[in-house]
Write an enzyme that holds these catalytic residues in place. Structure first.
Site, PDB file in Angstrom:
ATOM      1  N   ARG A  53       0.866  -1.183   0.000  1.00  0.00           N
ATOM      2  CA  ARG A  53       0.000   0.000   0.000  1.00  0.00           C
ATOM      3  C   ARG A  53       0.894   1.221   0.000  1.00  0.00           C
ATOM      4  O   ARG A  53       2.121   1.108   0.050  1.00  0.00           O
ATOM      5  CB  ARG A  53      -1.022  -0.001   1.147  1.00  0.00           C
ATOM      6  CG  ARG A  53      -0.705  -0.763   2.387  1.00  0.00           C
ATOM      7  CD  ARG A  53       0.377  -0.147   3.227  1.00  0.00           C
ATOM      8  NE  ARG A  53       0.120   1.264   3.458  1.00  0.00           N
ATOM      9  CZ  ARG A  53       1.030   2.160   3.739  1.00  0.00           C
ATOM     10  NH1 ARG A  53       2.314   1.795   3.841  1.00  0.00           N
ATOM     11  NH2 ARG A  53       0.733   3.423   3.934  1.00  0.00           N
ATOM     12  N   GLY A  54       0.280   2.411  -0.066  1.00  0.00           N
ATOM     13  CA  GLY A  54       1.062   3.634  -0.220  1.00  0.00           C
ATOM     14  C   GLY A  54       1.192   3.923  -1.708  1.00  0.00           C
ATOM     15  O   GLY A  54       1.554   3.033  -2.482  1.00  0.00           O
ATOM     16  N   ALA A  55       0.888   5.167  -2.090  1.00  0.00           N
ATOM     17  CA  ALA A  55       0.766   5.498  -3.519  1.00  0.00           C
ATOM     18  C   ALA A  55       2.000   5.128  -4.361  1.00  0.00           C
ATOM     19  O   ALA A  55       1.873   4.436  -5.380  1.00  0.00           O
ATOM     20  CB  ALA A  55       0.414   6.978  -3.664  1.00  0.00           C
ATOM     21  N   ARG A  90      -7.060  -0.259  -6.871  1.00  0.00           N
ATOM     22  CA  ARG A  90      -7.367   0.793  -5.897  1.00  0.00           C
ATOM     23  C   ARG A  90      -7.526   2.090  -6.695  1.00  0.00           C
ATOM     24  O   ARG A  90      -6.638   2.457  -7.459  1.00  0.00           O
ATOM     25  CB  ARG A  90      -6.251   0.918  -4.838  1.00  0.00           C
ATOM     26  CG  ARG A  90      -6.193  -0.307  -3.922  1.00  0.00           C
ATOM     27  CD  ARG A  90      -5.348  -0.041  -2.695  1.00  0.00           C
ATOM     28  NE  ARG A  90      -6.021   0.827  -1.750  1.00  0.00           N
ATOM     29  CZ  ARG A  90      -5.409   1.397  -0.703  1.00  0.00           C
ATOM     30  NH1 ARG A  90      -4.120   1.175  -0.495  1.00  0.00           N
ATOM     31  NH2 ARG A  90      -6.074   2.173   0.135  1.00  0.00           N
ATOM     32  N   GLN A 202      -2.642   2.386  10.013  1.00  0.00           N
ATOM     33  CA  GLN A 202      -1.310   2.368   9.392  1.00  0.00           C
ATOM     34  C   GLN A 202      -0.302   3.185  10.199  1.00  0.00           C
ATOM     35  O   GLN A 202       0.893   2.917  10.146  1.00  0.00           O
ATOM     36  CB  GLN A 202      -1.371   2.924   7.959  1.00  0.00           C
ATOM     37  CG  GLN A 202      -2.092   2.036   6.975  1.00  0.00           C
ATOM     38  CD  GLN A 202      -3.533   2.482   6.806  1.00  0.00           C
ATOM     39  OE1 GLN A 202      -4.179   2.893   7.772  1.00  0.00           O
ATOM     40  NE2 GLN A 202      -4.052   2.397   5.602  1.00  0.00           N
ATOM     41  N   ASP A 243      -2.005  10.797  -2.069  1.00  0.00           N
ATOM     42  CA  ASP A 243      -2.333   9.783  -3.080  1.00  0.00           C
ATOM     43  C   ASP A 243      -2.619  10.419  -4.428  1.00  0.00           C
ATOM     44  O   ASP A 243      -2.517   9.774  -5.465  1.00  0.00           O
ATOM     45  CB  ASP A 243      -3.531   8.955  -2.621  1.00  0.00           C
ATOM     46  CG  ASP A 243      -3.096   8.024  -1.498  1.00  0.00           C
ATOM     47  OD1 ASP A 243      -3.008   8.495  -0.349  1.00  0.00           O
ATOM     48  OD2 ASP A 243      -2.786   6.856  -1.803  1.00  0.00           O
ATOM     49  N   ASN A 253      -5.420  12.613   0.538  1.00  0.00           N
ATOM     50  CA  ASN A 253      -4.606  11.685   1.344  1.00  0.00           C
ATOM     51  C   ASN A 253      -5.545  10.916   2.278  1.00  0.00           C
ATOM     52  O   ASN A 253      -6.768  11.110   2.272  1.00  0.00           O
ATOM     53  CB  ASN A 253      -3.534  12.468   2.111  1.00  0.00           C
ATOM     54  CG  ASN A 253      -2.504  11.562   2.759  1.00  0.00           C
ATOM     55  OD1 ASN A 253      -1.962  10.672   2.131  1.00  0.00           O
ATOM     56  ND2 ASN A 253      -2.240  11.757   4.049  1.00  0.00           N
ATOM     57  N   LYS A 254      -4.963  10.077   3.084  1.00  0.00           N
ATOM     58  CA  LYS A 254      -5.724   9.195   3.987  1.00  0.00           C
ATOM     59  C   LYS A 254      -6.799   9.957   4.756  1.00  0.00           C
ATOM     60  O   LYS A 254      -6.576  11.074   5.229  1.00  0.00           O
ATOM     61  CB  LYS A 254      -4.739   8.527   4.951  1.00  0.00           C
ATOM     62  CG  LYS A 254      -5.330   7.563   5.951  1.00  0.00           C
ATOM     63  CD  LYS A 254      -6.166   6.480   5.336  1.00  0.00           C
ATOM     64  CE  LYS A 254      -5.414   5.671   4.289  1.00  0.00           C
ATOM     65  NZ  LYS A 254      -6.327   4.780   3.506  1.00  0.00           N
TER      66      LYS A 254
HETATM   67  O1  MRU Z   1      -4.525   3.217   2.222  1.00  0.00           O
HETATM   68  P1  MRU Z   1      -3.039   3.399   2.175  1.00  0.00           P
HETATM   69  O2  MRU Z   1      -2.327   2.812   3.341  1.00  0.00           O
HETATM   70  O3  MRU Z   1      -2.466   2.963   0.840  1.00  0.00           O
HETATM   71  O4  MRU Z   1      -2.865   4.957   2.262  1.00  0.00           O
HETATM   72  C1  MRU Z   1      -1.586   5.525   2.214  1.00  0.00           C
HETATM   73  C2  MRU Z   1      -1.602   7.000   2.338  1.00  0.00           C
HETATM   74  O5  MRU Z   1      -2.621   7.615   2.491  1.00  0.00           O
HETATM   75  C3  MRU Z   1      -0.290   7.688   2.173  1.00  0.00           C
HETATM   76  O6  MRU Z   1      -0.256   8.857   2.929  1.00  0.00           O
HETATM   77  C4  MRU Z   1      -0.087   8.052   0.694  1.00  0.00           C
HETATM   78  O7  MRU Z   1      -0.305   6.929  -0.138  1.00  0.00           O
HETATM   79  C5  MRU Z   1       1.254   8.594   0.439  1.00  0.00           C
HETATM   80  S1  MRU Z   1       2.490   7.357   0.611  1.00  0.00           S
HETATM   81  C6  MRU Z   1       4.011   8.011   0.338  1.00  0.00           C
END
Ligand code: MRU
Length: 366
Positions: A53-55, A90, A202, A243, A253-254
């Site tokens: 996970r993470g963009a 996603r 997370q 993201d 973002n999250k």
């Molecule tokens: O749902 P996730 O864990 O993939 O969400 C991740 C985030 O929101 C991060 O802040 C974002 O992807 C940036 S990662 C460098």
């Protein structure tokens, strides 16, 4: 990064040249496990179920998914179908479609017989680029962080971060946490408030683990504590990842990031988003209307997972039986609440003109 004396990345090609290996992030912080992905469908599953996970990491994983597709069938139609499927794993992180589109455009011009080898090479280069980009974000972010204690007239720097935008969210170093690691390495006295980041936690599970491994001082707080800490002068800056960033610099973002930005603005605290330019989506001008927000299972809200005193992994319910839950996974922080976007090409206050100038041509989305 170095974890327990071993140099680690989140993703690497298997020795056979027919697989890609990733850290299974669903098991952290309690167990270290590595998953082997051998087909594009397994890559799809790994992204959708948040093994990775993470963009930025989602993007690189999808690129390897395209390389695995070349083993099965490298024809144009098969590659296009694989890209479309991976993109749907996603919806919010634009890095995913950015990476598959890059793979597609560079592969279709190759003869069929060369595509497999080229695909692994391009995916590998994308992974290396990610590491270099995050190192540049670290340097630009460090310059901003160095200023803060000077301006505040004290040595300790208290940052607040949301979710995980550390090395686990990228190939290495992270985005929001890259400047934090740089600050720590440069000898700055840095402490991080880590939002637990409900519903999947997370922050509590991944960010706290990362910072602990690196020896960076940190404290996990309930998501709702940030505003209180800010009102009491205990937060000097907020730093998050993203993201997707709109053409004007709105930051998706999250879920919960927006509330932290509101509280930061109300308290005159700088709010930074650290983003590679691959996260900029210049086709989005109305972020609230045009960024698709992933809706995840309500079970992530109604249930919570962790290990008990015996070390057994358990999932428990926290709501009355039959309770309905809604689970939007991301939100949008308007550009007016963002002090600066920290990119690999420097930090800028968000505006359409500044982002256009910074991005140039090569990161334009199809
Ligand atoms: O749902 P996730 O864990 O993939 O969400 C991740 C985030 O929101 C991060 O802040 C974002 O992807 C940036 S990662 C460098």
């Amino acid at each position: 990064v170095n974890v327990g004396g071993v140099q680690r990345r989140t993703i690497w090609p298997g020795d056979s040249g027919e697989t890609v290996l990733v850290i299974d992030q669903r098991d952290l912080p309690h167990r270290w496990s590595v998953a082997t992905l051998a087909t594009p469908d397994q890559v799809f599953e790994a992204i959708a179920t948040m093994v990775v996970r993470g963009a930025p990491l989602i993007g690189v994983t999808a690129a390897y998914g395209m390389a695995l597709q070349c083993i099965v069938d490298p024809a144009d139609a098969a590659l296009k179908a694989a890209a479309a499927k991976l993109n749907a794993a996603r919806p919010t992180a634009v890095n995913l479609a950015w990476a598959t589109q890059r793979m597609l455009s560079q592969l279709v011009v190759e003869p069929l017989a060369r595509r497999r080898e080229r695909a692994f090479a391009i995916a590998g280069a994308m992974a290396e680029d990610d590491v270099a980009i995050n190192a540049a974000i670290a340097a630009h972010g460090l310059a901003l962080l160095r200023e803060l204690p000077r301006r505040l007239g004290r040595t300790r720097l208290n940052l607040l971060t949301h979710c995980n935008a550390g090395w686990l969210a990228t190939v290495d170093w992270g985005t929001a946490l890259a400047p934090v690691y740089a600050a720590h390495a440069a000898g700055l006295d840095v402490h991080v408030w880590v939002d637990e980041t409900r519903p999947r936690n997370q922050g509590a599970s991944l960010t706290a683990w990362e910072l602990g491994q690196a020896g960076v001082a940190h404290t996990v707080v309930a998501d709702n504590a940030g505003g209180h800490l800010m009102q009491h002068g205990e937060v000097d800056a907020v730093i998050v990842g993203a993201d997707r960033v709109s053409a004007q610099g709105d930051v998706c973002n999250k879920i919960g990031t927006y509330l932290k930005a509101l509280a930061a603005a109300d308290n005159g605290i700088p709010f930074y988003a650290a983003v590679p330019l691959s996260t900029l989506d210049r086709s989005v001008h109305d972020a609230l209307r045009d960024i698709p927000i992933e809706e995840r299972s309500g079970r992530e809200v109604t249930h919570i997972t962790g290990i008990d005193a015996q070390g057994t992994h358990r999932e428990v319910s926290i709501v009355p039986a039959g309770t309905v839950a809604r689970n939007p996974a991301f939100d949008v922080t308007p550009a007016r609440l963002v002090t600066a976007l920290i990119t690999e090409r420097g930090a800028v206050a968000p505006s359409f003109e500044r982002l256009q100038a910074l991005a140039g041509q090569e990161v334009a989305h199809a």
